[in-house]
Motif scaffolding. Structure first.
Motif, PDB file in Angstrom:
ATOM      1  N   HIS A 120      35.487  46.561  32.619  1.00 32.95           N
ATOM      2  CA  HIS A 120      35.835  47.457  33.732  1.00 32.95           C
ATOM      3  C   HIS A 120      36.993  47.694  34.018  1.00 32.95           C
ATOM      4  O   HIS A 120      38.008  46.758  34.031  1.00 32.95           O
ATOM      5  CB  HIS A 120      35.207  46.783  35.024  1.00 32.95           C
ATOM      6  CG  HIS A 120      34.803  47.772  36.203  1.00 32.95           C
ATOM      7  ND1 HIS A 120      36.097  48.238  36.822  1.00 32.95           N
ATOM      8  CD2 HIS A 120      34.068  48.466  36.824  1.00 32.95           C
ATOM      9  CE1 HIS A 120      35.774  48.972  37.924  1.00 32.95           C
ATOM     10  NE2 HIS A 120      34.391  49.112  37.966  1.00 32.95           N
ATOM     11  N   PRO A 121      37.586  48.903  34.389  1.00 31.48           N
ATOM     12  CA  PRO A 121      39.219  48.992  34.474  1.00 31.48           C
ATOM     13  C   PRO A 121      39.713  48.518  35.512  1.00 31.48           C
ATOM     14  O   PRO A 121      40.917  48.108  35.525  1.00 31.48           O
ATOM     15  CB  PRO A 121      39.189  50.619  34.687  1.00 31.48           C
ATOM     16  CG  PRO A 121      37.722  50.956  35.031  1.00 31.48           C
ATOM     17  CD  PRO A 121      36.823  50.105  34.475  1.00 31.48           C
ATOM     18  N   ALA A 122      39.150  47.915  36.804  1.00 33.18           N
ATOM     19  CA  ALA A 122      39.622  47.348  37.785  1.00 33.18           C
ATOM     20  C   ALA A 122      40.259  46.131  37.142  1.00 33.18           C
ATOM     21  O   ALA A 122      41.228  45.417  37.720  1.00 33.18           O
ATOM     22  CB  ALA A 122      38.787  46.856  38.707  1.00 33.18           C
ATOM     23  N   LEU A 123      39.525  45.344  36.314  1.00 30.88           N
ATOM     24  CA  LEU A 123      40.087  44.142  35.537  1.00 30.88           C
ATOM     25  C   LEU A 123      41.524  44.434  34.930  1.00 30.88           C
ATOM     26  O   LEU A 123      42.044  42.979  34.572  1.00 30.88           O
ATOM     27  CB  LEU A 123      39.074  43.615  34.883  1.00 30.88           C
ATOM     28  CG  LEU A 123      37.813  43.035  35.566  1.00 30.88           C
ATOM     29  CD1 LEU A 123      36.605  42.460  34.744  1.00 30.88           C
ATOM     30  CD2 LEU A 123      38.066  41.857  36.724  1.00 30.88           C
ATOM     31  N   ARG A 124      41.811  45.342  34.444  1.00 28.91           N
ATOM     32  CA  ARG A 124      43.123  45.677  33.729  1.00 28.91           C
ATOM     33  C   ARG A 124      44.081  46.102  34.339  1.00 28.91           C
ATOM     34  O   ARG A 124      45.107  46.913  33.725  1.00 28.91           O
ATOM     35  CB  ARG A 124      42.500  46.309  32.553  1.00 28.91           C
ATOM     36  CG  ARG A 124      41.933  45.519  31.316  1.00 28.91           C
ATOM     37  CD  ARG A 124      42.446  44.365  30.875  1.00 28.91           C
ATOM     38  NE  ARG A 124      41.869  43.461  29.804  1.00 28.91           N
ATOM     39  CZ  ARG A 124      42.360  42.542  29.451  1.00 28.91           C
ATOM     40  NH1 ARG A 124      43.479  41.880  29.681  1.00 28.91           N
ATOM     41  NH2 ARG A 124      41.534  41.848  28.290  1.00 28.91           N
ATOM     42  N   THR A 125      43.818  46.362  35.735  1.00 26.07           N
ATOM     43  CA  THR A 125      44.976  47.184  36.485  1.00 26.07           C
ATOM     44  C   THR A 125      45.833  46.205  37.336  1.00 26.07           C
ATOM     45  O   THR A 125      45.068  45.215  37.989  1.00 26.07           O
ATOM     46  CB  THR A 125      44.080  47.900  37.598  1.00 26.07           C
ATOM     47  OG1 THR A 125      43.274  48.739  36.619  1.00 26.07           O
ATOM     48  CG2 THR A 125      45.128  48.833  38.420  1.00 26.07           C
ATOM     49  N   VAL A 138      35.973  42.432  42.416  1.00 28.39           N
ATOM     50  CA  VAL A 138      34.947  43.200  43.133  1.00 28.39           C
ATOM     51  C   VAL A 138      35.380  44.543  43.337  1.00 28.39           C
ATOM     52  O   VAL A 138      35.167  45.298  44.324  1.00 28.39           O
ATOM     53  CB  VAL A 138      34.590  42.398  44.501  1.00 28.39           C
ATOM     54  CG1 VAL A 138      33.855  41.067  44.375  1.00 28.39           C
ATOM     55  CG2 VAL A 138      36.026  42.265  45.404  1.00 28.39           C
ATOM     56  N   ASN A 139      36.132  45.151  42.624  1.00 27.18           N
ATOM     57  CA  ASN A 139      36.698  46.445  42.331  1.00 27.18           C
ATOM     58  C   ASN A 139      37.238  46.655  43.525  1.00 27.18           C
ATOM     59  O   ASN A 139      37.392  47.949  43.759  1.00 27.18           O
ATOM     60  CB  ASN A 139      35.464  47.456  42.075  1.00 27.18           C
ATOM     61  CG  ASN A 139      35.867  48.699  41.695  1.00 27.18           C
ATOM     62  OD1 ASN A 139      37.025  48.855  40.880  1.00 27.18           O
ATOM     63  ND2 ASN A 139      34.905  49.671  41.753  1.00 27.18           N
ATOM     64  N   VAL A 140      38.476  46.002  43.845  1.00 26.47           N
ATOM     65  CA  VAL A 140      39.504  46.097  44.824  1.00 26.47           C
ATOM     66  C   VAL A 140      40.747  45.843  44.642  1.00 26.47           C
ATOM     67  O   VAL A 140      40.984  44.590  44.250  1.00 26.47           O
ATOM     68  CB  VAL A 140      39.028  45.470  46.398  1.00 26.47           C
ATOM     69  CG1 VAL A 140      40.232  45.760  47.107  1.00 26.47           C
ATOM     70  CG2 VAL A 140      37.644  45.657  46.864  1.00 26.47           C
ATOM     71  N   SER A 141      41.580  46.888  44.335  1.00 31.68           N
ATOM     72  CA  SER A 141      42.866  46.472  43.668  1.00 31.68           C
ATOM     73  C   SER A 141      43.897  45.845  44.524  1.00 31.68           C
ATOM     74  O   SER A 141      44.847  46.856  44.812  1.00 31.68           O
ATOM     75  CB  SER A 141      43.328  47.777  42.997  1.00 31.68           C
ATOM     76  OG  SER A 141      44.396  47.562  42.129  1.00 31.68           O
ATOM     77  N   LYS A 142      43.610  44.799  45.045  1.00 29.88           N
ATOM     78  CA  LYS A 142      44.618  44.388  46.155  1.00 29.88           C
ATOM     79  C   LYS A 142      45.027  42.905  45.445  1.00 29.88           C
ATOM     80  O   LYS A 142      44.134  42.110  44.972  1.00 29.88           O
ATOM     81  CB  LYS A 142      43.963  44.251  47.487  1.00 29.88           C
ATOM     82  CG  LYS A 142      43.977  45.639  48.127  1.00 29.88           C
ATOM     83  CD  LYS A 142      43.404  45.841  49.483  1.00 29.88           C
ATOM     84  CE  LYS A 142      43.409  47.299  49.883  1.00 29.88           C
ATOM     85  NZ  LYS A 142      42.937  47.291  51.229  1.00 29.88           N
ATOM     86  N   LEU A 152      33.492  34.568  36.356  1.00 31.51           N
ATOM     87  CA  LEU A 152      32.557  35.216  36.862  1.00 31.51           C
ATOM     88  C   LEU A 152      32.276  36.925  36.344  1.00 31.51           C
ATOM     89  O   LEU A 152      31.366  37.120  36.684  1.00 31.51           O
ATOM     90  CB  LEU A 152      32.526  35.356  38.317  1.00 31.51           C
ATOM     91  CG  LEU A 152      32.292  34.142  39.267  1.00 31.51           C
ATOM     92  CD1 LEU A 152      32.698  33.895  40.706  1.00 31.51           C
ATOM     93  CD2 LEU A 152      31.131  33.390  39.012  1.00 31.51           C
ATOM     94  N   SER A 153      33.455  37.316  35.964  1.00 32.55           N
ATOM     95  CA  SER A 153      33.425  38.789  35.368  1.00 32.55           C
ATOM     96  C   SER A 153      33.064  38.838  33.934  1.00 32.55           C
ATOM     97  O   SER A 153      33.066  39.743  33.180  1.00 32.55           O
ATOM     98  CB  SER A 153      34.697  39.435  35.543  1.00 32.55           C
ATOM     99  OG  SER A 153      34.945  39.807  36.875  1.00 32.55           O
ATOM    100  N   GLY A 206      46.181  42.020  35.825  1.00 31.48           N
ATOM    101  CA  GLY A 206      45.226  42.791  34.810  1.00 31.48           C
ATOM    102  C   GLY A 206      44.952  42.043  33.565  1.00 31.48           C
ATOM    103  O   GLY A 206      44.753  42.430  32.472  1.00 31.48           O
ATOM    104  N   VAL A 207      45.106  40.684  33.806  1.00 33.08           N
ATOM    105  CA  VAL A 207      45.011  39.838  32.728  1.00 33.08           C
ATOM    106  C   VAL A 207      43.761  38.854  32.765  1.00 33.08           C
ATOM    107  O   VAL A 207      43.468  38.414  33.420  1.00 33.08           O
ATOM    108  CB  VAL A 207      46.261  38.880  32.465  1.00 33.08           C
ATOM    109  CG1 VAL A 207      46.410  37.919  31.509  1.00 33.08           C
ATOM    110  CG2 VAL A 207      47.750  39.808  32.340  1.00 33.08           C
TER     111      VAL A 207
END
Length: 185
Positions: free
Chosen positions: A12-17, A66-70, A111-112, A160-161
């Motif tokens: 999922h892209p959120a994990l690499r941002t 949880v797909n929140v880039s904060k 968990l991801s 993002g690591v």
């Protein structure tokens, strides 16, 4: 309440941002995020709730998962004979660290990540961190052992690591120079 279906998986892209800084005072949405991240971790460690809601046990959860880039994560670690750690870290930073390294002898999980990834993940053995709590108060802590390892794992998520990015792919169980192995109880 966060459930497993809400946690994004590897790829999922959120994990690499790289996540964005949080501003204060927190919005109601950000307050809920802080509460929900910590609530998931606490509930996931409760055997009854874990079974009832199908939660995979964890000790940390970061907003990007949880797909929140904060830049927010929660940790809840209870080890026998040690002081428990239960925090929400907003805009966290490592302000100093030991030269000495450590790693979990059992390897790290996430968990991801729905697969076992073997290998040692080098981490600083001791860190001093600075972060904000949901009330906007800055705090500083010195962490070592599992607390330090978990903090670094979650901080990586905000950058993002993934934990397996640190594993030597050619020799996943090679000795890590200047490292003391950490065995989890």
């Amino acid at each position: 309440m966060i459930e497993m279906k809400d946690i994004v998986r590897e790829g999922h892209p959120a994990l690499r941002t790289v996540a964005t800084e949080v501003t204060f005072p927190l919005s109601d949405e950000d307050k809920k995020l802080c509460h929900d991240l910590l609530e998931y971790i606490i509930n996931s460690q409760d055997e009854e709730l874990s079974i009832q809601y199908g939660l995979r046990p964890g000790i940390g959860l970061a907003a990007p998962q949880v797909n929140v880039s904060k830049r927010v994560f929660a940790l809840h670690i209870v080890e026998e004979g040690k002081k428990p750690l239960s925090i929400v870290a907003i805009n966290p930073k490592i302000i100093s660290h030991s030269v000495e390294m450590t790693y979990l002898t059992s390897g790290e999980g996430c968990l991801s990540v729905d697969r076992d990834v073997e290998g040692y993940v080098p981490r600083y053995a001791r860190i001093t961190i600075k972060a904000f709590n949901p009330d906007g108060q800055e705090y500083t802590m010195r962490l070592k052992g599992l607390h330090a390892i978990a903090f670094q794992h979650e901080l990586d998520h905000l950058n993002g690591v993934m934990f397996y990015d640190h594993i030597d792919q050619a020799a996943p169980f090679r000795d890590i120079p200047n490292a003391i192995p950490f065995e989890r109880n």
